[in-house]
Design a protein around this motif. Structure first.
Motif, PDB file in Angstrom:
ATOM      1  N   ALA A  27       0.833  -1.215   0.000  1.00  0.00           N
ATOM      2  CA  ALA A  27       0.000   0.000   0.000  1.00  0.00           C
ATOM      3  C   ALA A  27       0.865   1.261   0.000  1.00  0.00           C
ATOM      4  CB  ALA A  27      -0.935  -0.005   1.203  1.00  0.00           C
ATOM      5  N   ALA A  28       2.002   1.205   0.686  1.00  0.00           N
ATOM      6  CA  ALA A  28       2.888   2.375   0.751  1.00  0.00           C
ATOM      7  C   ALA A  28       3.641   2.604  -0.549  1.00  0.00           C
ATOM      8  CB  ALA A  28       3.875   2.208   1.900  1.00  0.00           C
ATOM      9  N   LEU A  29       3.942   1.522  -1.273  1.00  0.00           N
ATOM     10  CA  LEU A  29       4.808   1.631  -2.447  1.00  0.00           C
ATOM     11  C   LEU A  29       4.102   1.548  -3.793  1.00  0.00           C
ATOM     12  CD1 LEU A  29       7.826  -0.542  -1.274  1.00  0.00           C
ATOM     13  CD2 LEU A  29       7.690   1.951  -1.425  1.00  0.00           C
ATOM     14  N   ALA A  30       2.902   1.015  -3.837  1.00  0.00           N
ATOM     15  CA  ALA A  30       2.257   0.738  -5.121  1.00  0.00           C
ATOM     16  C   ALA A  30       1.642   1.964  -5.787  1.00  0.00           C
ATOM     17  CB  ALA A  30       1.180  -0.332  -4.950  1.00  0.00           C
ATOM     18  N   GLU A  31       1.350   2.984  -5.011  1.00  0.00           N
ATOM     19  CA  GLU A  31       0.748   4.183  -5.610  1.00  0.00           C
ATOM     20  C   GLU A  31       1.308   5.432  -4.963  1.00  0.00           C
ATOM     21  OE1 GLU A  31      -3.413   4.756  -3.327  1.00  0.00           O
ATOM     22  OE2 GLU A  31      -3.293   2.949  -4.546  1.00  0.00           O
ATOM     23  N   GLN A  32       1.181   6.548  -5.662  1.00  0.00           N
ATOM     24  CA  GLN A  32       1.662   7.834  -5.174  1.00  0.00           C
ATOM     25  C   GLN A  32       0.785   8.299  -4.018  1.00  0.00           C
ATOM     26  OE1 GLN A  32       4.367   9.191  -6.915  1.00  0.00           O
ATOM     27  NE2 GLN A  32       4.562  10.581  -5.196  1.00  0.00           N
ATOM     28  N   HIS A  33       1.405   8.889  -2.979  1.00  0.00           N
ATOM     29  CA  HIS A  33       0.662   9.421  -1.834  1.00  0.00           C
ATOM     30  C   HIS A  33       0.976  10.903  -1.679  1.00  0.00           C
ATOM     31  CE1 HIS A  33      -0.555   5.423  -0.510  1.00  0.00           C
ATOM     32  NE2 HIS A  33       0.666   5.028  -0.820  1.00  0.00           N
ATOM     33  N   SER A  70       8.055   5.955 -11.589  1.00  0.00           N
ATOM     34  CA  SER A  70       9.445   5.997 -12.049  1.00  0.00           C
ATOM     35  C   SER A  70      10.275   4.855 -11.461  1.00  0.00           C
ATOM     36  CB  SER A  70      10.089   7.336 -11.677  1.00  0.00           C
ATOM     37  OG  SER A  70      10.273   7.406 -10.266  1.00  0.00           O
ATOM     38  N   GLY A  71       9.794   4.253 -10.365  1.00  0.00           N
ATOM     39  CA  GLY A  71      10.517   3.146  -9.752  1.00  0.00           C
ATOM     40  C   GLY A  71      11.581   3.556  -8.758  1.00  0.00           C
ATOM     41  N   TRP A  72      11.464   4.767  -8.189  1.00  0.00           N
ATOM     42  CA  TRP A  72      12.453   5.269  -7.235  1.00  0.00           C
ATOM     43  C   TRP A  72      11.785   5.675  -5.931  1.00  0.00           C
ATOM     44  CZ3 TRP A  72      17.436   4.689  -8.506  1.00  0.00           C
ATOM     45  CH2 TRP A  72      17.756   4.530  -9.856  1.00  0.00           C
ATOM     46  N   PRO A 121      16.412   2.530  -6.006  1.00  0.00           N
ATOM     47  CA  PRO A 121      15.363   1.784  -6.718  1.00  0.00           C
ATOM     48  C   PRO A 121      14.299   1.290  -5.732  1.00  0.00           C
ATOM     49  CG  PRO A 121      17.538   1.041  -7.394  1.00  0.00           C
ATOM     50  CD  PRO A 121      17.738   1.951  -6.220  1.00  0.00           C
ATOM     51  N   ILE A 122      13.067   1.261  -6.187  1.00  0.00           N
ATOM     52  CA  ILE A 122      11.941   0.920  -5.315  1.00  0.00           C
ATOM     53  C   ILE A 122      12.066  -0.498  -4.742  1.00  0.00           C
ATOM     54  CG2 ILE A 122      10.237   0.008  -6.923  1.00  0.00           C
ATOM     55  CD1 ILE A 122       8.347   2.227  -5.620  1.00  0.00           C
ATOM     56  N   ASP A 123      12.732  -1.410  -5.454  1.00  0.00           N
ATOM     57  CA  ASP A 123      12.939  -2.757  -4.912  1.00  0.00           C
ATOM     58  C   ASP A 123      13.810  -2.722  -3.666  1.00  0.00           C
ATOM     59  OD1 ASP A 123      11.360  -3.881  -6.878  1.00  0.00           O
ATOM     60  OD2 ASP A 123      13.052  -4.522  -8.122  1.00  0.00           O
ATOM     61  N   ALA A 124      14.835  -1.864  -3.660  1.00  0.00           N
ATOM     62  CA  ALA A 124      15.693  -1.717  -2.476  1.00  0.00           C
ATOM     63  C   ALA A 124      14.904  -1.092  -1.322  1.00  0.00           C
ATOM     64  CB  ALA A 124      16.917  -0.872  -2.807  1.00  0.00           C
ATOM     65  N   ILE A 125      14.029  -0.146  -1.644  1.00  0.00           N
ATOM     66  CA  ILE A 125      13.172   0.467  -0.622  1.00  0.00           C
ATOM     67  C   ILE A 125      12.267  -0.606  -0.018  1.00  0.00           C
ATOM     68  CG2 ILE A 125      11.329   2.155  -0.228  1.00  0.00           C
ATOM     69  CD1 ILE A 125      14.092   3.436  -0.770  1.00  0.00           C
ATOM     70  N   LEU A 142      20.916  -1.869   3.324  1.00  0.00           N
ATOM     71  CA  LEU A 142      21.366  -0.774   2.477  1.00  0.00           C
ATOM     72  C   LEU A 142      22.252   0.156   3.273  1.00  0.00           C
ATOM     73  CD1 LEU A 142      19.380   1.834   3.315  1.00  0.00           C
ATOM     74  CD2 LEU A 142      17.807   0.584   1.887  1.00  0.00           C
ATOM     75  N   GLN A 143      22.870   1.089   2.590  1.00  0.00           N
ATOM     76  CA  GLN A 143      23.772   2.064   3.226  1.00  0.00           C
ATOM     77  C   GLN A 143      22.984   3.282   3.679  1.00  0.00           C
ATOM     78  OE1 GLN A 143      27.513   2.813   1.104  1.00  0.00           O
ATOM     79  NE2 GLN A 143      26.981   1.091  -0.235  1.00  0.00           N
ATOM     80  N   TRP A 144      23.541   3.988   4.663  1.00  0.00           N
ATOM     81  CA  TRP A 144      22.884   5.161   5.256  1.00  0.00           C
ATOM     82  C   TRP A 144      23.861   6.328   5.305  1.00  0.00           C
ATOM     83  CZ3 TRP A 144      17.755   4.979   6.266  1.00  0.00           C
ATOM     84  CH2 TRP A 144      17.167   3.710   6.288  1.00  0.00           C
ATOM     85  N   GLN A 145      23.291   7.529   5.309  1.00  0.00           N
ATOM     86  CA  GLN A 145      24.069   8.769   5.471  1.00  0.00           C
ATOM     87  C   GLN A 145      23.393   9.614   6.531  1.00  0.00           C
ATOM     88  OE1 GLN A 145      23.809  11.324   1.948  1.00  0.00           O
ATOM     89  NE2 GLN A 145      21.955  10.198   1.334  1.00  0.00           N
ATOM     90  N   GLY A 146      24.178  10.392   7.237  1.00  0.00           N
ATOM     91  CA  GLY A 146      23.601  11.279   8.251  1.00  0.00           C
ATOM     92  C   GLY A 146      22.615  12.241   7.634  1.00  0.00           C
TER      93      GLY A 146
END
Length: 150
Positions: A27-33, A70-72, A121-125, A142-146
């Motif tokens: 639900a969070a990823l399949a459509e724009q919110h 866009s898949g991001w 990419p949305i798959d990584a999300i 995945l990697q993180w940044q401050g």
């Protein structure tokens, strides 16, 4: 028992089973919110009252926004209370951000965008959100940044 709470379009939704968690992530990823989606993992459902007198949430949160067309997408993780990891604020990190990535909004209402280096990419999300829902901690897949506290 662990309960996953997702705030999608400013509505609290809950999941207790793997299938329910998968549905929340979809639900969070399949459509724009219009708003970023927030995820919490706790021993009880998060809750709040309309008058603001009740506001119960754990000390860590995973925020996501995505552009499914866009898949991001991008992630933000906040920890203020979990002693098993250091307190702080982080954004997802793409060490090779795409030059043509769309704007991913941290907070569309202000408007504040994630930095381009946070766009993945949305798959990584999806994988990172699923890990957070299992562990309740900052995803290690995945990697993180401050990041700054916004």
């Amino acid at each position: 028992m662990t309960v996953v709470t997702a705030v999608i379009d400013n509505q609290l939704r809950y999941a207790r089973t793997d299938a329910e968690v998968s549905s929340l992530i979809l639900a969070a990823l399949a459509e724009q919110h219009d708003w970023a989606t927030l995820f919490y993992v706790w021993d009880r459902p998060c809750r709040e009252s309309d008058d603001g007198s009740l506001h119960e949430y754990p000390g860590n949160q995973l925020r996501l926004d995505a552009d499914p067309d866009s898949g991001w997408g991008a992630l933000n993780y906040v920890n203020t209370a979990d002693d098993s990891e250091p307190p702080g604020v982080w954004n997802s990190l793409n060490p090779a951000p795409p030059l043509d990535a769309p704007t991913i909004w941290f907070d569309p209402g202000t408007p504040t965008a994630f930095p381009a280096s946070a766009v993945l990419p949305i798959d990584a999300i999806h994988d990172a959100v699923a890990e957070f829902c299992r562990t309740g901690r900052r995803p290690a897949c995945l990697q993180w940044q401050g990041a700054r506290w916004s």
